[in-house]
Design a protein around this motif. Structure first.
Motif, PDB file in Angstrom:
ATOM      1  N   TRP A 251     -16.455  33.909  -1.906  1.00 36.27           N
ATOM      2  CA  TRP A 251     -17.449  34.947  -1.451  1.00 36.27           C
ATOM      3  C   TRP A 251     -16.903  36.068  -1.116  1.00 36.27           C
ATOM      4  CZ3 TRP A 251     -21.822  32.185   2.292  1.00 36.27           C
ATOM      5  CH2 TRP A 251     -22.460  31.341   1.407  1.00 36.27           C
TER       6      TRP A 251
ATOM      7  N   SER B 184     -24.283  19.510   3.733  1.00 39.42           N
ATOM      8  CA  SER B 184     -25.482  19.370   3.861  1.00 39.42           C
ATOM      9  C   SER B 184     -26.289  18.841   2.362  1.00 39.42           C
ATOM     10  CB  SER B 184     -26.292  20.661   4.177  1.00 39.42           C
ATOM     11  OG  SER B 184     -26.158  21.675   3.030  1.00 39.42           O
TER      12      SER B 184
ATOM     13  N   SER C 181     -10.448  23.147   6.817  1.00 37.07           N
ATOM     14  CA  SER C 181     -10.142  23.249   5.257  1.00 37.07           C
ATOM     15  C   SER C 181     -11.625  23.282   4.661  1.00 37.07           C
ATOM     16  CB  SER C 181      -9.445  22.137   4.320  1.00 37.07           C
ATOM     17  OG  SER C 181     -10.214  21.000   4.467  1.00 37.07           O
TER      18      SER C 181
ATOM     19  N   ILE D 241     -18.505  13.155   3.424  1.00 37.65           N
ATOM     20  CA  ILE D 241     -18.500  14.427   2.927  1.00 37.65           C
ATOM     21  C   ILE D 241     -19.412  15.430   3.821  1.00 37.65           C
ATOM     22  CG2 ILE D 241     -19.480  15.898   0.922  1.00 37.65           C
ATOM     23  CD1 ILE D 241     -19.449  13.417  -1.057  1.00 37.65           C
TER      24      ILE D 241
ATOM     25  N   PHE E 264      -5.356  19.866  -0.936  1.00 38.60           N
ATOM     26  CA  PHE E 264      -6.269  20.683   0.023  1.00 38.60           C
ATOM     27  C   PHE E 264      -5.383  21.776   0.438  1.00 38.60           C
ATOM     28  CE2 PHE E 264      -9.596  17.675   2.757  1.00 38.60           C
ATOM     29  CZ  PHE E 264      -9.699  16.910   1.449  1.00 38.60           C
TER      30      PHE E 264
ATOM     31  N   PHE F 281     -33.852  28.427  -4.794  1.00 37.25           N
ATOM     32  CA  PHE F 281     -33.567  28.024  -3.450  1.00 37.25           C
ATOM     33  C   PHE F 281     -33.758  26.479  -3.339  1.00 37.25           C
ATOM     34  CE2 PHE F 281     -33.795  32.623  -3.678  1.00 37.25           C
ATOM     35  CZ  PHE F 281     -32.584  32.865  -3.308  1.00 37.25           C
ATOM     36  N   ILE F 282     -32.976  25.630  -2.900  1.00 34.17           N
ATOM     37  CA  ILE F 282     -33.277  24.218  -2.548  1.00 34.17           C
ATOM     38  C   ILE F 282     -34.097  24.147  -1.328  1.00 34.17           C
ATOM     39  CG2 ILE F 282     -32.398  21.764  -2.385  1.00 34.17           C
ATOM     40  CD1 ILE F 282     -29.561  23.053  -3.958  1.00 34.17           C
TER      41      ILE F 282
ATOM     42  N   LEU G 296      -7.927  15.889   7.882  1.00 35.05           N
ATOM     43  CA  LEU G 296      -9.113  16.086   8.560  1.00 35.05           C
ATOM     44  C   LEU G 296      -8.668  16.872  10.068  1.00 35.05           C
ATOM     45  CD1 LEU G 296     -11.113  12.927   7.813  1.00 35.05           C
ATOM     46  CD2 LEU G 296     -10.818  14.998   6.536  1.00 35.05           C
TER      47      LEU G 296
ATOM     48  N   GLU H 175     -13.088  24.597  -6.869  1.00 32.14           N
ATOM     49  CA  GLU H 175     -14.280  24.030  -6.661  1.00 32.14           C
ATOM     50  C   GLU H 175     -14.784  24.765  -5.572  1.00 32.14           C
ATOM     51  OE1 GLU H 175     -14.061  19.407  -6.563  1.00 32.14           O
ATOM     52  OE2 GLU H 175     -14.903  19.570  -4.643  1.00 32.14           O
TER      53      GLU H 175
ATOM     54  N   ASN I   8     -17.740  24.313   1.799  1.00 28.94           N
ATOM     55  CA  ASN I   8     -17.299  24.615   0.503  1.00 28.94           C
ATOM     56  C   ASN I   8     -17.017  25.894   0.031  1.00 28.94           C
ATOM     57  OD1 ASN I   8     -16.244  23.136  -1.774  1.00 28.94           O
ATOM     58  ND2 ASN I   8     -18.148  23.586  -2.862  1.00 28.94           N
TER      59      ASN I   8
ATOM     60  N   GLY J 226     -25.175  26.281   3.743  1.00 29.84           N
ATOM     61  CA  GLY J 226     -25.396  24.872   4.474  1.00 29.84           C
ATOM     62  C   GLY J 226     -24.565  24.766   5.604  1.00 29.84           C
ATOM     63  N   ASN J 227     -23.714  23.915   5.392  1.00 28.92           N
ATOM     64  CA  ASN J 227     -22.872  23.382   6.361  1.00 28.92           C
ATOM     65  C   ASN J 227     -21.363  24.305   6.515  1.00 28.92           C
ATOM     66  OD1 ASN J 227     -24.360  21.503   7.549  1.00 28.92           O
ATOM     67  ND2 ASN J 227     -23.511  19.799   7.174  1.00 28.92           N
ATOM     68  N   GLY J 228     -21.422  25.056   5.160  1.00 30.00           N
ATOM     69  CA  GLY J 228     -20.251  25.810   5.082  1.00 30.00           C
ATOM     70  C   GLY J 228     -19.182  25.187   4.907  1.00 30.00           C
TER      71      GLY J 228
ATOM     72  N   THR K 167     -29.299  26.992   6.651  1.00 29.49           N
ATOM     73  CA  THR K 167     -30.214  25.901   6.792  1.00 29.49           C
ATOM     74  C   THR K 167     -30.200  24.890   7.864  1.00 29.49           C
ATOM     75  OG1 THR K 167     -29.044  24.528   5.013  1.00 29.49           O
ATOM     76  CG2 THR K 167     -30.513  26.126   4.128  1.00 29.49           C
TER      77      THR K 167
ATOM     78  N   GLN L 123      -6.820  12.197   3.897  1.00 25.81           N
ATOM     79  CA  GLN L 123      -7.038  13.665   4.162  1.00 25.81           C
ATOM     80  C   GLN L 123      -6.818  14.413   5.341  1.00 25.81           C
ATOM     81  OE1 GLN L 123     -11.316  13.912   3.163  1.00 25.81           O
ATOM     82  NE2 GLN L 123     -10.965  13.250   1.007  1.00 25.81           N
TER      83      GLN L 123
HETATM   84  C1  LIG Z   1     -12.605  17.705   4.833  1.00 32.51           C
HETATM   85  C2  LIG Z   1     -13.548  18.101   3.646  1.00 32.51           C
HETATM   86  C3  LIG Z   1     -13.753  16.897   2.810  1.00 32.51           C
HETATM   87  C4  LIG Z   1     -14.661  17.157   1.491  1.00 32.51           C
HETATM   88  N1  LIG Z   1     -14.656  16.050   0.666  1.00 32.51           N
HETATM   89  C5  LIG Z   1     -15.473  16.245  -0.262  1.00 32.51           C
HETATM   90  C6  LIG Z   1     -15.881  15.153  -1.173  1.00 32.51           C
HETATM   91  O1  LIG Z   1     -15.362  13.966  -1.082  1.00 32.51           O
HETATM   92  N2  LIG Z   1     -16.456  15.264  -2.266  1.00 32.51           N
HETATM   93  C7  LIG Z   1     -17.117  16.771  -2.479  1.00 32.51           C
HETATM   94  O2  LIG Z   1     -18.036  16.831  -3.724  1.00 32.51           O
HETATM   95  N3  LIG Z   1     -17.031  17.609  -1.828  1.00 32.51           N
HETATM   96  C8  LIG Z   1     -16.272  17.564  -0.454  1.00 32.51           C
HETATM   97  N4  LIG Z   1     -16.195  18.639   0.050  1.00 32.51           N
HETATM   98  C9  LIG Z   1     -16.620  19.799   0.140  1.00 32.51           C
HETATM   99  C10 LIG Z   1     -17.908  20.010   0.505  1.00 32.51           C
HETATM  100  O3  LIG Z   1     -18.308  19.216   1.672  1.00 32.51           O
HETATM  101  C11 LIG Z   1     -19.051  19.900  -0.359  1.00 32.51           C
HETATM  102  O4  LIG Z   1     -19.169  20.638  -1.505  1.00 32.51           O
HETATM  103  C12 LIG Z   1     -20.589  19.726   0.228  1.00 32.51           C
HETATM  104  O5  LIG Z   1     -21.436  19.356  -0.695  1.00 32.51           O
HETATM  105  C13 LIG Z   1     -21.017  21.348   0.478  1.00 32.51           C
HETATM  106  O6  LIG Z   1     -22.051  21.456   1.486  1.00 32.51           O
HETATM  107  P1  LIG Z   1     -22.319  22.245   2.160  1.00 32.51           P
HETATM  108  O7  LIG Z   1     -23.789  22.276   2.911  1.00 32.51           O
HETATM  109  O8  LIG Z   1     -21.219  22.657   3.289  1.00 32.51           O
HETATM  110  O9  LIG Z   1     -22.513  23.601   1.350  1.00 32.51           O
HETATM  111  P2  LIG Z   1     -21.953  25.175   1.598  1.00 32.51           P
HETATM  112  O10 LIG Z   1     -20.622  25.412   1.795  1.00 32.51           O
HETATM  113  O11 LIG Z   1     -22.692  25.739   2.839  1.00 32.51           O
HETATM  114  O12 LIG Z   1     -22.446  26.009   0.173  1.00 32.51           O
HETATM  115  C14 LIG Z   1     -21.826  25.814  -0.869  1.00 32.51           C
HETATM  116  C15 LIG Z   1     -22.748  26.403  -2.174  1.00 32.51           C
HETATM  117  O13 LIG Z   1     -23.993  25.656  -2.103  1.00 32.51           O
HETATM  118  C16 LIG Z   1     -25.163  26.640  -1.744  1.00 32.51           C
HETATM  119  N5  LIG Z   1     -26.260  26.251  -0.992  1.00 32.51           N
HETATM  120  C17 LIG Z   1     -26.073  25.282   0.034  1.00 32.51           C
HETATM  121  N6  LIG Z   1     -27.492  24.978   0.352  1.00 32.51           N
HETATM  122  C18 LIG Z   1     -28.252  25.602  -0.612  1.00 32.51           C
HETATM  123  C19 LIG Z   1     -29.783  25.787  -0.643  1.00 32.51           C
HETATM  124  N7  LIG Z   1     -30.518  25.095   0.321  1.00 32.51           N
HETATM  125  N8  LIG Z   1     -30.320  26.223  -1.690  1.00 32.51           N
HETATM  126  C20 LIG Z   1     -29.393  26.889  -2.549  1.00 32.51           C
HETATM  127  N9  LIG Z   1     -28.109  27.013  -2.610  1.00 32.51           N
HETATM  128  C21 LIG Z   1     -27.556  26.352  -1.455  1.00 32.51           C
HETATM  129  C22 LIG Z   1     -24.584  27.912  -1.192  1.00 32.51           C
HETATM  130  O14 LIG Z   1     -25.341  29.104  -1.089  1.00 32.51           O
HETATM  131  C23 LIG Z   1     -23.081  27.702  -1.668  1.00 32.51           C
HETATM  132  O15 LIG Z   1     -23.032  28.530  -2.988  1.00 32.51           O
HETATM  133  C24 LIG Z   1     -15.117  18.331   1.421  1.00 32.51           C
HETATM  134  C25 LIG Z   1     -14.980  19.131   2.487  1.00 32.51           C
HETATM  135  C26 LIG Z   1     -14.346  19.100   3.483  1.00 32.51           C
HETATM  136  C27 LIG Z   1     -14.143  20.220   4.583  1.00 32.51           C
END
Ligand SMILES: Cc1cc2nc3c(=O)[nH]c(=O)nc-3n(C[C@H](O)[C@H](O)[C@H](O)COP(=O)(O)OP(=O)(O)OC[C@H]3O[C@@H](n4cnc5c(N)ncnc54)[C@H](O)[C@@H]3O)c2cc1C
Length: 297
Positions: A297, A127, A219, A124, A259, A182-183, A215, A293, A67, A63-65, A82, A213
């Motif tokens: 990979w 994606s 991270s 947050i 963090f 897959f979502i 920011l 959390e 986590n 997604g947005n990478g 995505t 945080q």
């Molecule tokens: C500065 C900072 C602050 C943050 N604060 C928070 C917070 O307050 N609360 C919180 O919960 N998290 C927080 N996070 C973590 C993160 O933003 C969340 O977990 C977010 O939901 C991850 O989304 P992503 O699109 O980046 O997922 P990704 O990192 O791209 O992927 C995470 C997982 O989701 C899976 N995935 C993504 N899209 C799909 C799809 N379409 N179908 C199937 N699987 C999929 C991926 O394969 C992977 O396994 C923070 C991160 C940062 C860097």
């Protein structure tokens, strides 16, 4: 080589951008990660599904990478991003979003239309798909609160899963257990609200994030899950004196000990070494086992 060219041509025909040996450090918030075999960016949900089918489900979704912590070396797998799947539509009284939609854009869209409920998600950086996958949450709010259904591709067909089928719990969902789902799209409930109030709450949330945080550094947010009620990992790490602890270019943030930041060209190994050190020290001090959390990979 011939085979690779053939695959790339098929991927292009299916409606994708395709990159070979693309470094994941360019696509994840940690700014860490070596090259992957193929980095594929579908233009539409149709291309997304067809591409998953082509690879027989043998892909990783990005997604947005924000986590994930990828490896430093070559990763022998294909990534499907995505980032271009960002449409929002109304379906009856639900807001239906494609999985690549950025949460920030979703929150701003909700504000613009006077829908409340998304305020605490503001900031947050993930994606919609990533948020559903890990039931992202903040300030007592979690994604599951608003999800009504998720359209998924299960390797055979597209299905609509209702909320009760999604097994949501703290930072968990069915998608963590079943990697073959897959979502595609997520249906969110909407509630009419007061735009001014929504705006003020979002503003307040962002202020809190900026205050607490780090920011200003790359991270992936909080590294560890809360292991039990009322056990705050950041405070626990701070109490055992690990704020500022560093290995290579990675460091436990001075601002928020939950963090790990990449302050100077950190490697994946630097971060993993800190994670293991923290796990050991927390166990010694509190007899508590920490789980990450973030996804390694
Ligand atoms: C500065 C900072 C602050 C943050 N604060 C928070 C917070 O307050 N609360 C919180 O919960 N998290 C927080 N996070 C973590 C993160 O933003 C969340 O977990 C977010 O939901 C991850 O989304 P992503 O699109 O980046 O997922 P990704 O990192 O791209 O992927 C995470 C997982 O989701 C899976 N995935 C993504 N899209 C799909 C799809 N379409 N179908 C199937 N699987 C999929 C991926 O394969 C992977 O396994 C923070 C991160 C940062 C860097």
């Amino acid at each position: 080589m011939k085979y690779l060219k053939k695959i790339i041509n098929i991927l292009l025909e299916l409606g994708n951008d395709v990159y070979t040996n693309e470094k994941l450090k360019c696509h994840v918030s940690f700014r860490i990660g070596g090259p992957v075999r193929l980095f594929v960016v579908p233009y539409s949900l149709e291309s997304f599904v067809k591409t998953i089918k082509l690879f027989e489900g043998n892909v990783r979704i990005l997604g947005n990478g924000t986590n994930v912590l990828p490896k430093d070396d070559f990763m022998d797998y294909n990534i499907l991003s995505t980032e271009k799947l960002t449409e929002i539509v109304f379906e009856k009284d639900l807001l239906v979003c494609e999985s690549g939609l950025n949460l920030k854009r979703l929150c701003l869209y909700a504000l613009q239309h006077g829908f409340s409920g998304f305020e605490k998600a503001y900031g947050i950086p993930g994606s919609v798909g990533g948020a559903v996958y890990m039931n992202a949450g903040a300030f007592g709010w979690e994604t599951a609160n608003l999800v009504e259904f998720v359209d998924v591709y299960d390797g055979n067909k597209i299905r609509r899963l209702s909320k009760s089928e999604l097994d949501f719990s703290y930072r968990n969902s069915i998608f963590k257990k079943n990697k073959g789902l897959f979502i595609l799209r997520v249906g969110f409930k909407i509630f009419e609200g007061d735009k001014q109030k929504i705006f003020l709450e979002m503003n307040d949330i962002i202020k809190k994030r900026v205050e607490k945080q780090p920011l200003e550094f790359p991270s992936a947010g909080s590294v560890f899950k809360r292991p039990k009620e009322n056990f705050y990992v950041g405070s626990a790490i701070e109490k055992i004196g690990l704020k500022g602890f560093n290995i290579g270019g990675a460091m436990i943030s001075e601002k928020h000990a939950g963090f790990i930041i990449n302050y100077n060209n950190a490697t994946s190994k630097d971060v993993k070494d800190i994670i293991n050190h923290v796990k050991n020290k927390i166990y010694e001090a509190y007899k508590v086992n920490l789980e990450t959390e973030i996804e390694i990979w």
